[in-house]
Scaffold this motif. Structure first.
Motif, PDB file in Angstrom:
ATOM      1  N   ARG A  89      -7.654 -45.465  35.010  1.00  0.00           N
ATOM      2  CA  ARG A  89      -8.417 -46.333  34.118  1.00  0.00           C
ATOM      3  C   ARG A  89      -9.766 -45.680  33.838  1.00  0.00           C
ATOM      4  O   ARG A  89     -10.550 -45.449  34.747  1.00  0.00           O
ATOM      5  N   HIS A  90     -10.027 -45.397  32.588  1.00  0.00           N
ATOM      6  CA  HIS A  90     -11.309 -44.847  32.172  1.00  0.00           C
ATOM      7  C   HIS A  90     -12.081 -45.970  31.482  1.00  0.00           C
ATOM      8  O   HIS A  90     -11.574 -46.579  30.531  1.00  0.00           O
ATOM      9  N   ILE A  91     -13.290 -46.259  31.957  1.00  0.00           N
ATOM     10  CA  ILE A  91     -14.085 -47.308  31.325  1.00  0.00           C
ATOM     11  C   ILE A  91     -15.487 -46.789  31.030  1.00  0.00           C
ATOM     12  O   ILE A  91     -16.006 -45.922  31.734  1.00  0.00           O
ATOM     13  N   MET A  92     -16.070 -47.331  29.991  1.00  0.00           N
ATOM     14  CA  MET A  92     -17.466 -47.066  29.660  1.00  0.00           C
ATOM     15  C   MET A  92     -18.167 -48.410  29.553  1.00  0.00           C
ATOM     16  O   MET A  92     -17.690 -49.317  28.860  1.00  0.00           O
ATOM     17  N   ILE A  93     -19.284 -48.549  30.273  1.00  0.00           N
ATOM     18  CA  ILE A  93     -19.995 -49.813  30.311  1.00  0.00           C
ATOM     19  C   ILE A  93     -21.422 -49.621  29.821  1.00  0.00           C
ATOM     20  O   ILE A  93     -21.945 -48.504  29.817  1.00  0.00           O
ATOM     21  N   GLU A  94     -22.055 -50.729  29.408  1.00  0.00           N
ATOM     22  CA  GLU A  94     -23.479 -50.690  29.105  1.00  0.00           C
ATOM     23  C   GLU A  94     -24.255 -51.103  30.349  1.00  0.00           C
ATOM     24  O   GLU A  94     -23.663 -51.279  31.422  1.00  0.00           O
ATOM     25  N   THR A  95     -25.582 -51.238  30.246  1.00  0.00           N
ATOM     26  CA  THR A  95     -26.413 -51.395  31.432  1.00  0.00           C
ATOM     27  C   THR A  95     -26.253 -52.735  32.136  1.00  0.00           C
ATOM     28  O   THR A  95     -26.673 -52.881  33.289  1.00  0.00           O
ATOM     29  N   LEU A  96     -25.646 -53.726  31.485  1.00  0.00           N
ATOM     30  CA  LEU A  96     -25.370 -55.003  32.143  1.00  0.00           C
ATOM     31  C   LEU A  96     -24.043 -54.981  32.891  1.00  0.00           C
ATOM     32  O   LEU A  96     -23.684 -55.959  33.544  1.00  0.00           O
ATOM     33  N   GLY A  97     -23.297 -53.880  32.767  1.00  0.00           N
ATOM     34  CA  GLY A  97     -21.992 -53.775  33.415  1.00  0.00           C
ATOM     35  C   GLY A  97     -20.843 -54.268  32.567  1.00  0.00           C
ATOM     36  O   GLY A  97     -19.721 -54.394  33.067  1.00  0.00           O
ATOM     37  N   LEU A  98     -21.090 -54.532  31.289  1.00  0.00           N
ATOM     38  CA  LEU A  98     -20.048 -55.040  30.395  1.00  0.00           C
ATOM     39  C   LEU A  98     -19.330 -53.880  29.729  1.00  0.00           C
ATOM     40  O   LEU A  98     -19.962 -52.920  29.276  1.00  0.00           O
ATOM     41  N   ILE A  99     -18.019 -53.970  29.656  1.00  0.00           N
ATOM     42  CA  ILE A  99     -17.202 -52.880  29.122  1.00  0.00           C
ATOM     43  C   ILE A  99     -17.376 -52.763  27.611  1.00  0.00           C
ATOM     44  O   ILE A  99     -17.286 -53.752  26.876  1.00  0.00           O
ATOM     45  N   VAL A 100     -17.604 -51.539  27.142  1.00  0.00           N
ATOM     46  CA  VAL A 100     -17.665 -51.271  25.708  1.00  0.00           C
ATOM     47  C   VAL A 100     -16.423 -50.517  25.234  1.00  0.00           C
ATOM     48  O   VAL A 100     -16.099 -50.533  24.041  1.00  0.00           O
ATOM     49  N   ALA A 101     -15.730 -49.837  26.165  1.00  0.00           N
ATOM     50  CA  ALA A 101     -14.495 -49.134  25.803  1.00  0.00           C
ATOM     51  C   ALA A 101     -13.666 -48.917  27.055  1.00  0.00           C
ATOM     52  O   ALA A 101     -14.211 -48.712  28.142  1.00  0.00           O
ATOM     53  N   VAL A 102     -12.345 -48.969  26.902  1.00  0.00           N
ATOM     54  CA  VAL A 102     -11.429 -48.738  28.011  1.00  0.00           C
ATOM     55  C   VAL A 102     -10.228 -47.957  27.508  1.00  0.00           C
ATOM     56  O   VAL A 102      -9.711 -48.216  26.412  1.00  0.00           O
ATOM     57  N   VAL A 103      -9.800 -46.981  28.296  1.00  0.00           N
ATOM     58  CA  VAL A 103      -8.615 -46.182  27.989  1.00  0.00           C
ATOM     59  C   VAL A 103      -7.830 -46.015  29.283  1.00  0.00           C
ATOM     60  O   VAL A 103      -8.412 -45.718  30.336  1.00  0.00           O
ATOM     61  N   VAL A 104      -6.526 -46.199  29.236  1.00  0.00           N
ATOM     62  CA  VAL A 104      -5.656 -46.011  30.394  1.00  0.00           C
ATOM     63  C   VAL A 104      -4.727 -44.834  30.118  1.00  0.00           C
ATOM     64  O   VAL A 104      -4.077 -44.776  29.069  1.00  0.00           O
ATOM     65  N   THR A 105      -4.673 -43.892  31.056  1.00  0.00           N
ATOM     66  CA  THR A 105      -3.842 -42.707  30.911  1.00  0.00           C
ATOM     67  C   THR A 105      -3.046 -42.486  32.191  1.00  0.00           C
ATOM     68  O   THR A 105      -3.206 -43.219  33.177  1.00  0.00           O
ATOM     69  N   ALA A 106      -2.212 -41.460  32.191  1.00  0.00           N
ATOM     70  CA  ALA A 106      -1.546 -41.040  33.423  1.00  0.00           C
ATOM     71  C   ALA A 106      -2.598 -40.567  34.420  1.00  0.00           C
ATOM     72  O   ALA A 106      -3.664 -40.081  34.043  1.00  0.00           O
ATOM     73  N   ALA A 107      -2.308 -40.690  35.725  1.00  0.00           N
ATOM     74  CA  ALA A 107      -3.299 -40.421  36.764  1.00  0.00           C
ATOM     75  C   ALA A 107      -3.764 -38.972  36.792  1.00  0.00           C
ATOM     76  O   ALA A 107      -4.861 -38.685  37.280  1.00  0.00           O
ATOM     77  N   HIS A 108      -2.959 -38.046  36.276  1.00  0.00           N
ATOM     78  CA  HIS A 108      -3.354 -36.640  36.319  1.00  0.00           C
ATOM     79  C   HIS A 108      -4.266 -36.240  35.166  1.00  0.00           C
ATOM     80  O   HIS A 108      -4.714 -35.091  35.105  1.00  0.00           O
ATOM     81  N   THR A 109      -4.573 -37.149  34.265  1.00  0.00           N
ATOM     82  CA  THR A 109      -5.422 -36.834  33.120  1.00  0.00           C
ATOM     83  C   THR A 109      -6.838 -36.504  33.574  1.00  0.00           C
ATOM     84  O   THR A 109      -7.432 -37.227  34.371  1.00  0.00           O
ATOM     85  N   ASP A 110      -7.387 -35.427  33.068  1.00  0.00           N
ATOM     86  CA  ASP A 110      -8.737 -34.996  33.435  1.00  0.00           C
ATOM     87  C   ASP A 110      -9.761 -36.039  32.993  1.00  0.00           C
ATOM     88  O   ASP A 110      -9.672 -36.591  31.893  1.00  0.00           O
ATOM     89  N   ASP A 111     -10.752 -36.301  33.863  1.00  0.00           N
ATOM     90  CA  ASP A 111     -11.797 -37.260  33.535  1.00  0.00           C
ATOM     91  C   ASP A 111     -12.536 -36.888  32.255  1.00  0.00           C
ATOM     92  O   ASP A 111     -12.957 -37.761  31.491  1.00  0.00           O
ATOM     93  N   ARG A 112     -12.709 -35.597  32.023  1.00  0.00           N
ATOM     94  CA  ARG A 112     -13.445 -35.153  30.841  1.00  0.00           C
ATOM     95  C   ARG A 112     -12.686 -35.487  29.563  1.00  0.00           C
ATOM     96  O   ARG A 112     -13.288 -35.917  28.571  1.00  0.00           O
ATOM     97  N   LEU A 113     -11.358 -35.341  29.600  1.00  0.00           N
ATOM     98  CA  LEU A 113     -10.555 -35.744  28.451  1.00  0.00           C
ATOM     99  C   LEU A 113     -10.612 -37.257  28.284  1.00  0.00           C
ATOM    100  O   LEU A 113     -10.676 -37.769  27.160  1.00  0.00           O
ATOM    101  N   GLY A 114     -10.607 -37.980  29.411  1.00  0.00           N
ATOM    102  CA  GLY A 114     -10.722 -39.430  29.341  1.00  0.00           C
ATOM    103  C   GLY A 114     -12.016 -39.865  28.688  1.00  0.00           C
ATOM    104  O   GLY A 114     -12.042 -40.832  27.925  1.00  0.00           O
ATOM    105  N   LEU A 115     -13.115 -39.140  28.967  1.00  0.00           N
ATOM    106  CA  LEU A 115     -14.398 -39.475  28.361  1.00  0.00           C
ATOM    107  C   LEU A 115     -14.364 -39.257  26.849  1.00  0.00           C
ATOM    108  O   LEU A 115     -14.901 -40.060  26.083  1.00  0.00           O
ATOM    109  N   VAL A 116     -13.725 -38.180  26.424  1.00  0.00           N
ATOM    110  CA  VAL A 116     -13.589 -37.926  24.985  1.00  0.00           C
ATOM    111  C   VAL A 116     -12.822 -39.070  24.323  1.00  0.00           C
ATOM    112  O   VAL A 116     -13.194 -39.556  23.242  1.00  0.00           O
TER     113      VAL A 116
END
Length: 229
Positions: A99-126
Motif C-alpha cells: 500500500r502506497h499512500i501520500m498524506i498531507e500534514t493533518l494525516g489525511l490521505i490525498v492519494a493511494v495506490v496498491v501494487t504487488a509487494a515487490h514493487t519498488d517504493d520509488r515507482l510507487g511514489l511516481v
C-alpha cells in the motif's frame, strides 16, 4: 435500495472485515450493496468523496483546501488468498501487496495506490504523484520521504511534475540508534495505523487492487465523517 443503507452495508464490511454474504440481512441485500460499491469504484466515486471531505476538514481548521506539503510511505501486507498483483517483499519477508499512500500534514490521505509487494517504493511514489495530479495542477511544494526513495531520476521526476511551481523532495531519516519519532514521517505511520483499525485491512482480502484502494478510501471517508458531523 436506500443509498443510506448501501453506505451502511459498505461501512459494515469495511469495519468488521466480514464477507459480504455474512452481512446482517436487516442492512440490505449483499449483492446489491456490492454492486453499488463496484460501480462507484469504477467511476471514481469513492476517491471524489474522500477528496471533498478532506477539503472540508482542512477548511474547517482554517487551511486551504489543497496542501502545500505531503509525506509518502508504503506498507506491505499479506493477502488472504492468491489474487491478482501479488508479489514477495524481500525486505519484510511478506508475500502479498504493498500500500502506497501520500498524506498531507493533518494525516489525511490525498492519494493511494496498491501494487504487488515487490514493487519498488520509488515507482510507487511516481504512481502516487500521477494519481494526485491527474485532476489538475495542485499547490504541492514539499514532499517528505524516507531514505528508500533516493534516486536522481526520481528527484528529476518530482521537480518536473508541475510546470507553474516546482516541487522539492526532502529525505527524512533516523539520525541515531533505537526508536525515534522521525520528523514528519510519524504522521504517515499514524495514518497507516488508523487504516489498520478497520479489520478489512488486517490483510488484503480484495481480488483487485482497485478494490483495495477503494476500501482504504472508504476508511478515510468514515474517519472524516466522524470529524465533520
Amino acid at each position: 435500495m436506500d443509498l443510506r443503507r448501501v453506505l451502511d452495508g459498505v461501512f459494515y464490511v469495511n469495519k468488521t472485515g466480514c464477507q459480504g454474504r455474512m452481512m446482517p440481512t436487516n442492512i440490505g441485500n449483499a449483492h446489491t450493496i456490492y454492486g453499488y460499491f463496484r460501480r462507484w469504484r469504477r467511476e471514481g466515486g469513492w476517491a471524489r468523496v474522500m477528496e471533498t471531505l478532506r477539503q472540508w476538514e482542512r477548511q474547517s481548521q482554517g487551511r486551504l483546501p489543497e496542501p502545500s506539503a505531503c509525506c509518502a510511505d508504503s506498507q506491505s501486507i499479506k493477502t488472504a488468498t492468491q489474487h491478482e498483483d501479488v508479489g514477495f517483499d524481500g525486505n519484510k519477508k511478506i508475500k502479498g501487496r504493498r500500500r502506497h499512500i501520500m498524506i498531507e500534514t493533518l494525516g489525511l490521505i490525498v492519494a493511494v495506490v496498491v501494487t504487488a509487494a515487490h514493487t519498488d517504493d520509488r515507482l510507487g511514489l511516481v504512481l502516487l504523484l500521477q494519481r494526485y495530479f491527474a485532476s489538475g495542477v495542485k499547490r504541492l511544494r514539499k514532499l517528505w520521504v524516507e531514505g528508500g526513495y533516493q534516486a536522481q531520476w526520481l528527484s528529476d521526476s518530482v521537480r518536473s511534475r508541475t510546470q507553474t511551481h516546482k516541487m522539492e523532495r526532502e529525505v527524512v531519516e533516523h539520525t541515531g540508534k533505537g526508536f525515534q519519532v522521525v520528523k514528519h514521517r510519524w504522521k504517515v505511520e499514524r495514518t497507516l495505523a488508523w487504516i489498520l483499525n478497520d479489520r478489512r485491512h488486517r490483510r488484503d482480502y480484495e481480488r483487485l487492487t482497485g478494490s483495495s484502494e477503494a476500501m482504504i478510501q472508504i476508511s478515510m471517508i468514515r474517519l472524516l465523517l466522524k470529524r465533520l458531523v
